[in-house]
Design an enzyme around this catalytic site. Structure first.
Site, PDB file in Angstrom:
ATOM      1  N   HIS A   1       0.838  -1.208   0.000  1.00  0.00           N
ATOM      2  CA  HIS A   1       0.000   0.000   0.000  1.00  0.00           C
ATOM      3  C   HIS A   1       0.878   1.265   0.000  1.00  0.00           C
ATOM      4  CE1 HIS A   1      -3.714   2.183   1.752  1.00  0.00           C
ATOM      5  NE2 HIS A   1      -2.761   3.085   1.730  1.00  0.00           N
ATOM      6  N   GLU A   2       1.855   1.297   0.901  1.00  0.00           N
ATOM      7  CA  GLU A   2       2.702   2.501   1.009  1.00  0.00           C
ATOM      8  C   GLU A   2       3.668   2.604  -0.164  1.00  0.00           C
ATOM      9  OE1 GLU A   2       1.643   4.598   3.000  1.00  0.00           O
ATOM     10  OE2 GLU A   2       0.404   3.246   4.187  1.00  0.00           O
TER      11      GLU A   2
ATOM     12  N   HIS B   1       1.910   4.172  -2.960  1.00  0.00           N
ATOM     13  CA  HIS B   1       1.833   5.634  -2.818  1.00  0.00           C
ATOM     14  C   HIS B   1       3.113   6.297  -3.331  1.00  0.00           C
ATOM     15  CE1 HIS B   1      -1.966   6.154  -0.931  1.00  0.00           C
ATOM     16  NE2 HIS B   1      -1.663   5.559   0.204  1.00  0.00           N
TER      17      HIS B   1
HETATM   18 ZN    ZN Z   1      -2.960   5.102   1.705  1.00  0.00          ZN
END
Ligand code: ZN
Ligand code: ZN
Length: 185
Positions: A92-93, A96
């Site tokens: 997830h990170e 990003h």
């Molecule tokens: Zn997020």
């Protein structure tokens, strides 16, 4: 003696989990380079720091001035929920970081580009994590989306009302909040 030994074992496993989180960060960064066919120079592996506390599981930090990018991981949640943290929070990170590198602030943090990359990773693109907050006595929260960058979390009372037909509108963008994920059983 026994206590001291247990403590050193616990420390060892914390180090081990942090080493694994760093390895996964490297792995997903390499996967993203393959997916977008970009170089390691364009997409270096971000530093990982384990200094995040509170409810957030992870955070991608983009320093405006220094242009430094790093990922912050919640050390307490990594220790208590290693599987979810390694399998969900780390990609997830990283996603990003990748989307920010490629699109800057033109792409929303949990927008269509980020979601597409998460799907390419084979990871469920949920904007909120489903781990219990630390301390665990905090109220359960339910993840809602609108047009804003960040998801909105409703308390269980409001969530129940929303599920029964009450419309909640985001105070910032004015859009109706849409339920995205059930935070755990
Ligand atoms: Zn997020
Ligand atoms: Zn909004």
């Amino acid at each position: 003696m026994v206590e001291a030994r247990q403590q050193s074992l616990a420390l060892e496993s914390t180090d081990d989990l942090q080493a694994q989180a760093i390895q996964r960060t490297e792995y997903w960064t390499r996967r993203a380079r393959e997916i977008f066919e970009i170089s390691a120079r364009r997409l270096p592996v971000p530093d990982v720091r384990f200094d995040l506390r509170g409810r957030a599981a992870g955070q991608a930090v983009f320093a405006r001035r220094s242009k430094q990018i790093h990922v912050r991981i919640n050390a307490a949640l990594l220790a208590s929920h290693p599987q979810e943290m390694l399998d969900d929070t780390v990609p997830h990170e990283v996603a990003h970081v990748v989307i920010f590198k490629l699109y800057g602030r033109r792409a929303k943090p949990h927008g269509k580009e980020w979601k597409a990359l998460m799907r390419a990773f084979g990871v469920d693109p949920k904007p909120c994590h489903t781990l219990p907050a630390e301390p665990t006595r905090q109220l359960r929260r339910f993840c809602y989306e609108c047009a804003c960058d960040d998801p909105v979390e409703l308390t269980s009372i409001r969530h129940k009302r929303a599920q029964q037909g009450t419309d909640y509108v985001c105070r910032r963008c004015g859009e109706k909040l849409r339920f995205v994920a059930d935070p755990g059983q």
